[in-house]
Design an enzyme around this catalytic site. Structure first.
Site, PDB file in Angstrom:
ATOM      1  N   HIS A   1      -5.666   8.127  -0.814  1.00 58.28           N
ATOM      2  CA  HIS A   1      -5.010   8.382  -2.095  1.00 58.28           C
ATOM      3  C   HIS A   1      -4.811   9.886  -2.266  1.00 58.28           C
ATOM      4  O   HIS A   1      -5.761  10.641  -2.388  1.00 58.28           O
ATOM      5  CB  HIS A   1      -5.857   7.804  -3.245  1.00 58.28           C
TER       6      HIS A   1
ATOM      7  N   LYS B   1      -1.594   9.263  -7.322  1.00 56.73           N
ATOM      8  CA  LYS B   1      -0.912  10.074  -8.329  1.00 56.73           C
ATOM      9  C   LYS B   1      -0.999   9.403  -9.713  1.00 56.73           C
ATOM     10  O   LYS B   1      -1.278  10.047 -10.721  1.00 56.73           O
ATOM     11  CB  LYS B   1       0.556  10.224  -7.884  1.00 56.73           C
TER      12      LYS B   1
ATOM     13  N   ASN C   1     -10.025   3.225   5.013  1.00 57.03           N
ATOM     14  CA  ASN C   1      -8.660   2.934   5.474  1.00 57.03           C
ATOM     15  C   ASN C   1      -7.662   3.403   4.415  1.00 57.03           C
ATOM     16  O   ASN C   1      -6.492   3.637   4.698  1.00 57.03           O
ATOM     17  CB  ASN C   1      -8.463   1.432   5.760  1.00 57.03           C
TER      18      ASN C   1
ATOM     19  N   GLY D   1       0.828  -1.204   0.000  1.00 63.12           N
ATOM     20  CA  GLY D   1       0.000   0.000   0.000  1.00 63.12           C
ATOM     21  C   GLY D   1       0.861   1.253   0.000  1.00 63.12           C
ATOM     22  O   GLY D   1       2.101   1.176   0.088  1.00 63.12           O
ATOM     23  N   ASP D   2       0.218   2.396  -0.163  1.00 55.55           N
ATOM     24  CA  ASP D   2       0.911   3.696  -0.166  1.00 55.55           C
ATOM     25  C   ASP D   2       1.956   3.786  -1.273  1.00 55.55           C
ATOM     26  O   ASP D   2       2.969   4.472  -1.124  1.00 55.55           O
ATOM     27  CB  ASP D   2       1.594   3.973   1.186  1.00 55.55           C
TER      28      ASP D   2
ATOM     29  N   ARG E   1     -22.934 -12.970   7.031  1.00 56.56           N
ATOM     30  CA  ARG E   1     -24.277 -12.762   6.468  1.00 56.56           C
ATOM     31  C   ARG E   1     -25.248 -12.026   7.386  1.00 56.56           C
ATOM     32  O   ARG E   1     -26.447 -12.220   7.334  1.00 56.56           O
ATOM     33  CB  ARG E   1     -24.874 -14.096   5.977  1.00 56.56           C
TER      34      ARG E   1
ATOM     35  N   LYS F   1      -0.507   5.284  -5.669  1.00 54.57           N
ATOM     36  CA  LYS F   1      -1.553   4.945  -6.652  1.00 54.57           C
ATOM     37  C   LYS F   1      -2.396   6.161  -7.014  1.00 54.57           C
ATOM     38  O   LYS F   1      -2.797   6.329  -8.165  1.00 54.57           O
ATOM     39  CB  LYS F   1      -2.450   3.818  -6.106  1.00 54.57           C
TER      40      LYS F   1
ATOM     41  N   LEU G   1      10.775   8.131  -7.352  1.00 52.73           N
ATOM     42  CA  LEU G   1      12.184   7.911  -7.715  1.00 52.73           C
ATOM     43  C   LEU G   1      13.065   9.007  -7.109  1.00 52.73           C
ATOM     44  O   LEU G   1      14.189   8.752  -6.672  1.00 52.73           O
ATOM     45  CB  LEU G   1      12.313   7.919  -9.252  1.00 52.73           C
TER      46      LEU G   1
HETATM   47  P1  IMP Z   1      -7.250  -2.316   8.270  1.00 55.42           P
HETATM   48  O1  IMP Z   1      -7.378  -2.277   6.785  1.00 55.42           O
HETATM   49  O2  IMP Z   1      -7.600  -1.016   8.935  1.00 55.42           O
HETATM   50  O3  IMP Z   1      -7.946  -3.481   8.874  1.00 55.42           O
HETATM   51  O4  IMP Z   1      -5.686  -2.528   8.601  1.00 55.42           O
HETATM   52  C1  IMP Z   1      -4.996  -3.762   8.318  1.00 55.42           C
HETATM   53  C2  IMP Z   1      -3.572  -3.488   7.856  1.00 55.42           C
HETATM   54  O5  IMP Z   1      -3.594  -2.861   6.581  1.00 55.42           O
HETATM   55  C3  IMP Z   1      -2.776  -2.547   8.776  1.00 55.42           C
HETATM   56  O6  IMP Z   1      -1.414  -2.961   8.758  1.00 55.42           O
HETATM   57  C4  IMP Z   1      -2.899  -1.206   8.097  1.00 55.42           C
HETATM   58  O7  IMP Z   1      -1.831  -0.345   8.415  1.00 55.42           O
HETATM   59  C5  IMP Z   1      -2.872  -1.633   6.635  1.00 55.42           C
HETATM   60  N1  IMP Z   1      -3.553  -0.690   5.737  1.00 55.42           N
HETATM   61  C6  IMP Z   1      -4.872  -0.525   5.580  1.00 55.42           C
HETATM   62  N2  IMP Z   1      -5.128   0.407   4.646  1.00 55.42           N
HETATM   63  C7  IMP Z   1      -3.946   0.832   4.198  1.00 55.42           C
HETATM   64  C8  IMP Z   1      -3.556   1.766   3.185  1.00 55.42           C
HETATM   65  O8  IMP Z   1      -4.377   2.386   2.507  1.00 55.42           O
HETATM   66  N3  IMP Z   1      -2.218   1.916   3.006  1.00 55.42           N
HETATM   67  C9  IMP Z   1      -1.297   1.207   3.709  1.00 55.42           C
HETATM   68  N4  IMP Z   1      -1.611   0.326   4.641  1.00 55.42           N
HETATM   69  C10 IMP Z   1      -2.928   0.135   4.890  1.00 55.42           C
END
Ligand code: IMP
Length: 425
Positions: free
Chosen positions: A40, A17, A37, A11-12, A141, A15, A330
């Site tokens: 972007h 951009k 969560n 993640g991070d 469910r 995306k 980069l």
């Molecule tokens: P949750 O999605 O809040 O249940 O978190 C589960 C794991 O995914 C944790 O380690 C969070 O830090 C990670 N996480 C959730 N969403 C992101 C995101 O958008 N970017 C990076 N890490 C994320």
């Protein structure tokens, strides 16, 4: 052409951009999993905008976004984001559609997320947004969907059942005070009125769009290594962040997907707990975190940083079927004298290049690095591959060789202009 964008790391990856750049070639932008969560970040006209739930290409005029059935929606967070978008002059009723099959997050999900984290033996480091508990209800469910929210009688009954059940948990297991059903009913009935005009049959909406020749851009949230099936389980999120999640999470058949683009940073980061084999030692961690502004867009938590892990990224290419890779940030490596790429793991006296499922094995793996000279020059002004310093070109060419797919886009800064396409998708 219909394109899927997925994170090739944890993640991070930048995306937001990449999606912002690709949006000019798309008509409809779709989120298919996750919830608020995600974060972007898009910087347009000098202003920063962080999208959590709404597809991030909507700052471009004339685009339409769909929050697909695979997304879990916190109505309060969504309304807040809609308000910000409206303040930017976007006609939100026309631009933002919500699938009637998407599930809703309630305050009891958020509370459970925090309680489970605080009592769990090994913390996951969730964002605390109630994402996991909402997906649990979906699979069990007993979840409540957008379609239910739009039907007052059904909604009142489903909410009553859920609140009764969750209050039993709060009181008996966690010794916490109960939540008020009446208060939740009133609050969510208000949300229903505000959101109703955005609700569509997501499957029909995308089916018609495809029939009309509209171009779709699917925005993956989180990343491959956070995928519930293919990530570093249990240190993952609760949805399918990989390209495989598109069909279930948006309601489209696999045959509509023309291209899959993986997004990877020129190094690696992760937030929360769980393995990160190439994690930097503290001094370098601090340097890269500061230069790369590596703090969570959703929670503000400092991100853990490490060298580019080609084992991880190659795994992502395979799982997602990436046709190409977009490399971001980069410029963060501009000052490095030497740059390392992890090409394999040393495990029990042998070198492995497959990402292991067993976290115990992974914990005992030692990264095998290949060193390349840094370029020690600014890359933020480059407008083409040829304008990059020779050492930066060599680094990118090496990544291409290790990942066995071409690089299609390079980003060298946070501004919209600091990105250029290389070859084709
Ligand atoms: P949750 O999605 O809040 O249940 O978190 C589960 C794991 O995914 C944790 O380690 C969070 O830090 C990670 N996480 C959730 N969403 C992101 C995101 O958008 N970017 C990076 N890490 C994320």
């Amino acid at each position: 052409m219909n394109i899927v964008i997925v994170g090739a790391q944890w993640g991070d990856e930048g995306k937001g951009k990449v999606i912002d750049v690709l949006t000019e070639d798309a008509d409809i932008l779709i989120r298919y999993q996750g919830g608020h969560n995600a974060g972007h970040t898009v910087i347009a006209d000098g202003h920063e905008f962080i999208f959590h739930l709404i597809p991030s290409g909507l700052l471009h005029p004339g685009k339409v976004g769909l929050i697909g059935n695979g997304v879990v929606i916190d109505p309060e967070a969504l309304l807040d984001e809609l308000g910000k978008l409206q303040a930017r002059g976007v006609d939100i009723i026309r631009a933002v559609k919500i699938s009637d099959q998407a599930h809703l997050i309630f305050p009891y999900h958020k509370r459970l997320d925090l309680l489970e984290e605080s009592t769990r033996a090994g913390r996951i480091g969730t964002t605390g947004r109630g994402i996991g508990p909402c997906y649990v209800d979906k699979v069990a469910r007993c979840g409540i969907r957008v379609a239910d929210l739009c039907n007052p009688k059904v909604f009142a009954e489903k909410l009553r059942q859920n609140v009764t059940e969750k209050n039993r948990l709060f009181e008996l297991l966690y010794r916490e005070p109960p939540l008020s059903y009446d208060e939740l009913l009133a609050r969510y009935s208000g949300y229903a009125k505000q959101l109703q005009s955005h609700v569509v049959n997501g499957v029909r909406f995308l089916h018609d769009a495809v029939a009309q020749g509209k171009r779709l851009l699917f925005e993956g949230a989180q990343g491959t290594l956070l995928d519930i099936d293919h990530g570093t389980y249990p240190y993952v999120t609760s949805s399918n962040a990989t390209s495989g999640g598109v069909c279930a999470g948006a309601g489209v058949p696999p045959t509509v997907i023309d291209r899959v683009i993986g997004v990877a940073k020129a190094y690696t980061t992760r937030v929360g707990e769980g393995p990160l084999p190439t994690e930097f030692a503290p001094a370098l961690m601090e340097q890269i975190r500061t230069k790369g502004k590596e703090f969570g867009a959703t929670t503000g938590r400092p991100r853990r940083c490490g060298w580019f892990d080609a084992v991880v990224a190659r795994y992502a290419v395979i799982v997602n079927g990436c046709h190409s890779i977009a490399v971001t940030k980069l410029d963060v490596l501009d000052e490095m004298e030497t740059i390392q790429i992890c090409t394999g793991y040393r495990s029990g006296g042998r070198i492995i290049t497959e990402f292991p499922a067993d976290l115990d094995v992974l914990a005992r793996c030692e990264p095998v690095y290949e060193s390349l000279p840094g370029w020690r020059a600014e890359t933020g002004e480059a407008a083409s591959f040829e304008e990059l310093p020779a050492a930066a070109q060599r680094y990118l060419k090496r990544l291409e060789a290790l990942l066995e797919v071409p690089i299609c886009l390079i980003s060298t800064g946070s501004k919209r202009e600091q990105a250029f396409k290389v070859g084709c998708w």
